[in-house]
Design a protein around this motif. Structure first.
Motif, PDB file in Angstrom:
ATOM      1  N   CYS A 135       1.414  -1.063   0.067  1.00  0.00           N
ATOM      2  CA  CYS A 135      -0.126  -0.344   0.117  1.00  0.00           C
ATOM      3  C   CYS A 135       0.596   1.088  -0.015  1.00  0.00           C
ATOM      4  O   CYS A 135       1.739   0.902   0.299  1.00  0.00           O
ATOM      5  N   TYR A 136       0.106   2.448  -0.764  1.00  0.00           N
ATOM      6  CA  TYR A 136       0.860   3.715  -0.060  1.00  0.00           C
ATOM      7  C   TYR A 136       2.265   3.341   1.582  1.00  0.00           C
ATOM      8  O   TYR A 136       0.862   3.529   2.195  1.00  0.00           O
ATOM      9  N   TRP A 137       2.298   4.357   1.649  1.00  0.00           N
ATOM     10  CA  TRP A 137       3.315   3.892   2.783  1.00  0.00           C
ATOM     11  C   TRP A 137       2.577   4.858   4.245  1.00  0.00           C
ATOM     12  O   TRP A 137       2.569   3.981   5.293  1.00  0.00           O
ATOM     13  N   GLU A 139      -0.162   4.712   4.646  1.00  0.00           N
ATOM     14  CA  GLU A 139      -1.624   3.730   5.262  1.00  0.00           C
ATOM     15  C   GLU A 139      -0.969   2.800   5.792  1.00  0.00           C
ATOM     16  O   GLU A 139      -2.022   2.045   6.456  1.00  0.00           O
ATOM     17  N   CYS A 140       0.390   2.927   5.847  1.00  0.00           N
ATOM     18  CA  CYS A 140       0.915   1.986   6.622  1.00  0.00           C
ATOM     19  C   CYS A 140       1.993   2.127   7.725  1.00  0.00           C
ATOM     20  O   CYS A 140       2.489   1.254   8.040  1.00  0.00           O
ATOM     21  N   LEU A 141       2.678   2.944   7.750  1.00  0.00           N
ATOM     22  CA  LEU A 141       4.003   3.572   8.478  1.00  0.00           C
ATOM     23  C   LEU A 141       4.177   4.588   8.667  1.00  0.00           C
ATOM     24  O   LEU A 141       3.814   5.841   8.471  1.00  0.00           O
ATOM     25  N   SER A 142       4.664   4.833   9.771  1.00  0.00           N
ATOM     26  CA  SER A 142       4.428   6.065  10.669  1.00  0.00           C
ATOM     27  C   SER A 142       6.048   6.793   9.185  1.00  0.00           C
ATOM     28  O   SER A 142       6.363   5.773   9.053  1.00  0.00           O
ATOM     29  N   ILE A 143       6.079   7.836   9.865  1.00  0.00           N
ATOM     30  CA  ILE A 143       7.492   9.142   9.243  1.00  0.00           C
ATOM     31  C   ILE A 143       8.020   8.565   9.236  1.00  0.00           C
ATOM     32  O   ILE A 143       9.215   8.056   8.388  1.00  0.00           O
ATOM     33  N   GLU A 144       8.536   7.810  10.826  1.00  0.00           N
ATOM     34  CA  GLU A 144      10.156   7.465  11.266  1.00  0.00           C
ATOM     35  C   GLU A 144       9.937   6.371  10.615  1.00  0.00           C
ATOM     36  O   GLU A 144      11.429   5.590  10.470  1.00  0.00           O
ATOM     37  N   GLU A 145       8.872   5.337  10.055  1.00  0.00           N
ATOM     38  CA  GLU A 145       8.931   3.701  10.040  1.00  0.00           C
ATOM     39  C   GLU A 145       9.275   4.188   8.356  1.00  0.00           C
ATOM     40  O   GLU A 145       9.991   3.718   7.285  1.00  0.00           O
ATOM     41  N   TYR A 146       8.807   5.571   7.568  1.00  0.00           N
ATOM     42  CA  TYR A 146       9.088   5.353   6.540  1.00  0.00           C
ATOM     43  C   TYR A 146      10.681   5.774   6.214  1.00  0.00           C
ATOM     44  O   TYR A 146      11.733   5.527   5.200  1.00  0.00           O
ATOM     45  N   GLU A 147      11.575   7.203   6.611  1.00  0.00           N
ATOM     46  CA  GLU A 147      12.792   7.619   7.316  1.00  0.00           C
ATOM     47  C   GLU A 147      13.442   6.088   7.315  1.00  0.00           C
ATOM     48  O   GLU A 147      14.705   6.066   6.022  1.00  0.00           O
ATOM     49  N   GLU A 148      12.819   5.426   8.015  1.00  0.00           N
ATOM     50  CA  GLU A 148      14.333   4.269   8.499  1.00  0.00           C
ATOM     51  C   GLU A 148      14.445   3.321   7.310  1.00  0.00           C
ATOM     52  O   GLU A 148      15.213   2.998   6.492  1.00  0.00           O
ATOM     53  N   GLN A 149      13.449   2.994   6.734  1.00  0.00           N
ATOM     54  CA  GLN A 149      12.941   2.005   5.467  1.00  0.00           C
ATOM     55  C   GLN A 149      13.778   2.480   4.472  1.00  0.00           C
ATOM     56  O   GLN A 149      14.950   2.344   3.244  1.00  0.00           O
ATOM     57  N   LEU A 150      13.880   3.723   3.905  1.00  0.00           N
ATOM     58  CA  LEU A 150      14.966   4.848   2.842  1.00  0.00           C
ATOM     59  C   LEU A 150      16.384   4.342   3.378  1.00  0.00           C
ATOM     60  O   LEU A 150      16.891   4.662   2.589  1.00  0.00           O
ATOM     61  N   LYS A 151      16.643   4.910   4.421  1.00  0.00           N
ATOM     62  CA  LYS A 151      17.949   4.986   5.041  1.00  0.00           C
ATOM     63  C   LYS A 151      18.200   3.292   5.183  1.00  0.00           C
ATOM     64  O   LYS A 151      19.729   3.137   4.687  1.00  0.00           O
ATOM     65  N   LYS A 152      17.779   1.962   4.974  1.00  0.00           N
ATOM     66  CA  LYS A 152      17.766   0.645   4.902  1.00  0.00           C
ATOM     67  C   LYS A 152      18.474   0.132   3.508  1.00  0.00           C
ATOM     68  O   LYS A 152      19.315  -0.101   2.943  1.00  0.00           O
ATOM     69  N   ASN A 153      17.340   1.190   2.590  1.00  0.00           N
ATOM     70  CA  ASN A 153      17.859   0.517   1.281  1.00  0.00           C
ATOM     71  C   ASN A 153      18.547   1.300   0.731  1.00  0.00           C
ATOM     72  O   ASN A 153      19.339   0.626   0.244  1.00  0.00           O
ATOM     73  N   LEU A 154      19.169   2.479   1.078  1.00  0.00           N
ATOM     74  CA  LEU A 154      20.078   3.125   1.095  1.00  0.00           C
ATOM     75  C   LEU A 154      21.903   2.789   1.698  1.00  0.00           C
ATOM     76  O   LEU A 154      23.279   1.901   0.900  1.00  0.00           O
TER      77      LEU A 154
END
Length: 236
Positions: A135-137, A139-154
Motif C-alpha cells: 500500500c501507499y506508505w 496508509e501503513c507506516l509512520s514517518i519514522e518508519e518511512y525514513e528508516e526504510q529509506l535509510k535501510k535501502n541506502l
C-alpha cells in the motif's frame, strides 16, 4: 568484498520523437528505450532480467513542454546516471542510432559528476517505497518508519556498490522535507504507483556525503532503473 571508489557517470542522450508523447507515456518510454538496448547483448539481457540492484537511474525528457505534450518530430534529451563504467561504455556504443517505435537516439555524451560537499539533494522524479502491505506508505507506516526504510535501502546500496559496511548510527540527512501536497502518480507497467517529491538536507559527515554522491546514480527508494527518484543536487 573489495572497496570500490564511487564515480557517478552521467550520459546525456538526445532523441528524435516519431510520435507525440504525453508526460506519463514518456516516463515509461525512456526506461523501455534503455531496456531495448540492454537486451541486445546476452550479458546485459541477463543483467536486465535479474532481480537485483541495477545501480542506474533515468530522468524525464527535457525541455518539458508547457502543455505537457512532447511533440512529434522534435528533439529532446534525457539523462542516465550510473556507477558502472562498463555499462557506460556499452550504452555509449548503442544509444546513438538506436530506435524504438517512439524515438530514435541521435547523440550521447558522457560526463562525470564532481563529488563536492552537498548541501541538499532533491527528487526530480517521484520516490517510490514498496511496503510489505503493498500500500501507499502513509496508509501503513509512520514517518519514522518511512525514513528508516529509506535509510535501510541506502545502506543496502552502499554495501553493494562500495563494498564497505556502513555505520548505521551516523545520520545521512539532517532533515527531510516533502515537496508535494498530494500523491504524485508514477506509471509502472500497467498500474500507477503513489510517489512523493522529497528534499534531503545532507549531514556533514564523510559517510553521509558518500551516500549522497552514490544516490545521484542509484536514486532513493525503489524502482530506480524504472526512472523513480532521479536526483537533483546543490553543493554547499
Amino acid at each position: 568484498m573489495q572497496n570500490k571508489k564511487l564515480i557517478v557517470y552521467e550520459i546525456i542522450t538526445k532523441v528524435f520523437l516519431f510520435e507525440e508523447l504525453t508526460a506519463k507515456r514518456a516516463s515509461t518510454s525512456i526506461p523501455y528505450f534503455v531496456d531495448s538496448i540492454l537486451i541486445k547483448d546476452i550479458t546485459y539481457k541477463e543483467f536486465h532480467g535479474e532481480n537485483k540492484l541495477k545501480g542506474y537511474t533515468t530522468d524525464l525528457l527535457y525541455p518539458m513542454e508547457k502543455d505537457g505534450l512532447y511533440k512529434k518530430h522534435q528533439v529532446y534529451a534525457f539523462r542516465i546516471r550510473t556507477l558502472d563504467q562498463k555499462l557506460v561504455e556499452y550504452l555509449l556504443e548503442n544509444l546513438s542510432n538506436h530506435s524504438t517505435k517512439e524515438m530514435k537516439g541521435l547523440v550521447a555524451e558522457i560526463r562525470m559528476i564532481r563529488k563536492g560537499l552537498f548541501e541538499k539533494l532533491y527528487t526530480i522524479t517521484p520516490v517510490i517505497v514498496k511496503t510489505q502491505e503493498h500500500c501507499y506508505w502513509k496508509e501503513c507506516l509512520s514517518i519514522e518508519e518511512y525514513e528508516e526504510q529509506l535509510k535501510k535501502n541506502l545502506w543496502k546500496k552502499y554495501r553493494n556498490f562500495t563494498g564497505k559496511e556502513p555505520d548505521e548510527s551516523l545520520p545521512i540527512w539532517d532533515s527531510l522535507v516533502f515537496k508535494n501536497q498530494g500523491v504524485i502518480p508514477f506509471p509502472y507497467k500497467n498500474i500507477t504507483l503513489p510517489g512523493d517529491k522529497l528534499e534531503l538536507f545532507i549531514s556533514n559527515n564523510e559517510q553521509a556525503q558518500d551516500i549522497a554522491y552514490m544516490m545521484l546514480a542509484t536514486g532513493l527508494g525503489d524502482l530506480n532503473s524504472r526512472g523513480a527518484s532521479f536526483m537533483g543536487y546543490r553543493y554547499l
